[in-house]
Design an enzyme around this catalytic site. Structure first.
Site, PDB file in Angstrom:
ATOM      1  N   HIS A   1      -7.205  -6.267   1.811  1.00  0.00           N
ATOM      2  CA  HIS A   1      -6.156  -5.346   1.353  1.00  0.00           C
ATOM      3  C   HIS A   1      -4.787  -5.715   1.950  1.00  0.00           C
ATOM      4  CE1 HIS A   1      -4.078  -1.786   0.115  1.00  0.00           C
ATOM      5  NE2 HIS A   1      -4.091  -1.225   1.306  1.00  0.00           N
TER       6      HIS A   1
ATOM      7  N   ASP B   1      -0.632  -4.897  -3.467  1.00  0.00           N
ATOM      8  CA  ASP B   1      -1.975  -4.318  -3.474  1.00  0.00           C
ATOM      9  C   ASP B   1      -1.980  -2.791  -3.462  1.00  0.00           C
ATOM     10  OD1 ASP B   1      -4.544  -5.390  -3.878  1.00  0.00           O
ATOM     11  OD2 ASP B   1      -5.188  -4.607  -1.959  1.00  0.00           O
TER      12      ASP B   1
ATOM     13  N   SER C   1       0.825  -1.202   0.000  1.00  0.00           N
ATOM     14  CA  SER C   1       0.000   0.000   0.000  1.00  0.00           C
ATOM     15  C   SER C   1       0.869   1.266   0.000  1.00  0.00           C
ATOM     16  CB  SER C   1      -0.957  -0.055   1.199  1.00  0.00           C
ATOM     17  OG  SER C   1      -2.016   0.846   1.034  1.00  0.00           O
TER      18      SER C   1
END
Length: 349
Positions: free
Chosen positions: A318, A148, A123
């Protein structure tokens, strides 16, 4: 069904060999102390950068999984403003400042002759890894892995980000409470990972009645039906809850270590142009995603042209590396072996 799950916190030392800090000087000559966890002495260094609000501990279970597959060294860093890292200006979370931090830590750890290093980021950490690579701040860079994070999806999600942050509990009555919330809300779907990594996301309130920690607020636990009846027979959830509430008044509450809502001005800088920056990095690249719908146009074209390797890991949230640490370790290990950057161990195929 009916069995109570264990939400007690687990120590970092079950996953890493040591926890250290490195002091670096920044542009103004002031010292900054970065905390990191390490494991292993041989092979390429996997420098792990966590996502916003997380800490180095989010890589704990992944570390256990990867060191059993390949020869490598793990360095998991608490980025500025996160975890236990202490900096003079923890509010400055610009991509430029944070990527310089990563370069400074590498220099402080290894001097002029750093070992081969692969940057792996989740992220926000994935975006910082790319900015670090593009600025050539890690001279011995072997490879780059983003987990991700995709520019198109990230930019689309920014609008709803504040709503998501507002929906989280402000405080927790205990670490167990925070771990339970993270699992039941689906933020971390893997209980083992939540038990070690949530410790790096929350901190004890200073003086339980401070404004950000109103006394005796207990939020965010989603009661499971299976717990309606106490296993020992007898005590109901309501009775327990009253006892818990009384306990809370005596306890120090926990709150988030970092107020992510206040970092909004940096979000655009982390993610805008990220896909082309990623594609422009000359090193071998790996993209791990929780769903194929996350690909944007630039990455779709790059993927067709074979500019990077991609793997989609289904049934993940996530926090892919926390939800499916074995699958992520397998993908990273395979990538490193395929490029002959390291050797398999323990019969890893």
């Amino acid at each position: 069904p009916g069995r109570k799950r264990d939400f007690s916190p687990v120590l970092w030392s079950q996953y890493f060999e040591s926890m250290e800090d490195v002091v670096v000087e920044n542009d103004t000559g002031k010292d900054i102390s970065f905390l990191f966890h390490i494991h292993g002495l041989e092979g390429p260094v996997l420098l792990l950068l966590h996502g916003g609000g997380h800490s180095a501990l989010s890589w704990a279970v992944f570390t256990s999984a990867i060191i059993n597959r390949i020869q490598c060294r793990i360095v998991a860093l608490d980025l500025r403003g996160h975890g236990e890292t202490k900096v003079r200006n923890p509010e400055d979370l610009s991509a430029e400042t944070m990527s310089k931090d990563v370069g400074s830590v590498v220099e402080a750890l290894y001097g002029d002759l750093p070992p081969p290093i692969m940057l792996i980021g989740h992220s926000m950490g994935g975006a910082i890894a790319v900015h670090t690579a593009v600025a050539n701040l890690v001279p011995s860079l072997l490879g780059l892995c983003m987990i991700d994070v995709v520019e198109g999806t990230a930019m689309d999600a920014l609008n709803s980000m504040q709503n998501f942050l507002r929906s989280r509990p402000k405080t927790f009555k205990s670490l167990e409470n925070a771990i339970e919330w993270s699992v039941k809300s689906g933020q971390i779907r893997n209980l083992e990972s939540a038990r070690v990594s949530m410790v790096g996301q929350v901190k004890q309130c200073e003086g339980a009645a401070s404004p950000e920690c109103p006394k005796a607020i207990v939020e965010g636990i989603i009661e499971e039906e299976e717990e309606d009846e106490d296993e020992e027979g007898g005590g109901s959830v309501n009775k327990r809850k009253k006892e818990d509430d009384t306990e809370t008044k005596k306890e120090h509450l926990y709150t988030w270590r970092i107020e992510l809502a206040k970092t909004e001005k940096y979000w655009d800088g982390w993610f805008r142009g990220l896909s082309n920056l990623f594609l422009s990095c000359p090193t071998p690249k790996l993209l791990l995603l929780a769903g194929v719908d996350r690909l944007d146009k630039d990455l779709t074209i790059g993927q067709m042209q074979g500019k990077f390797q991609m793997q989609v890991l289904p049934q993940c949230g996530h926090a892919v590396h926390e939800d499916a640490p074995d699958k992520v370790a397998e993908a990273v290990a395979t990538f490193l072996i395929r490029h002959r950057f390291t050797e398999p161990i323990g019969g890893f195929q």
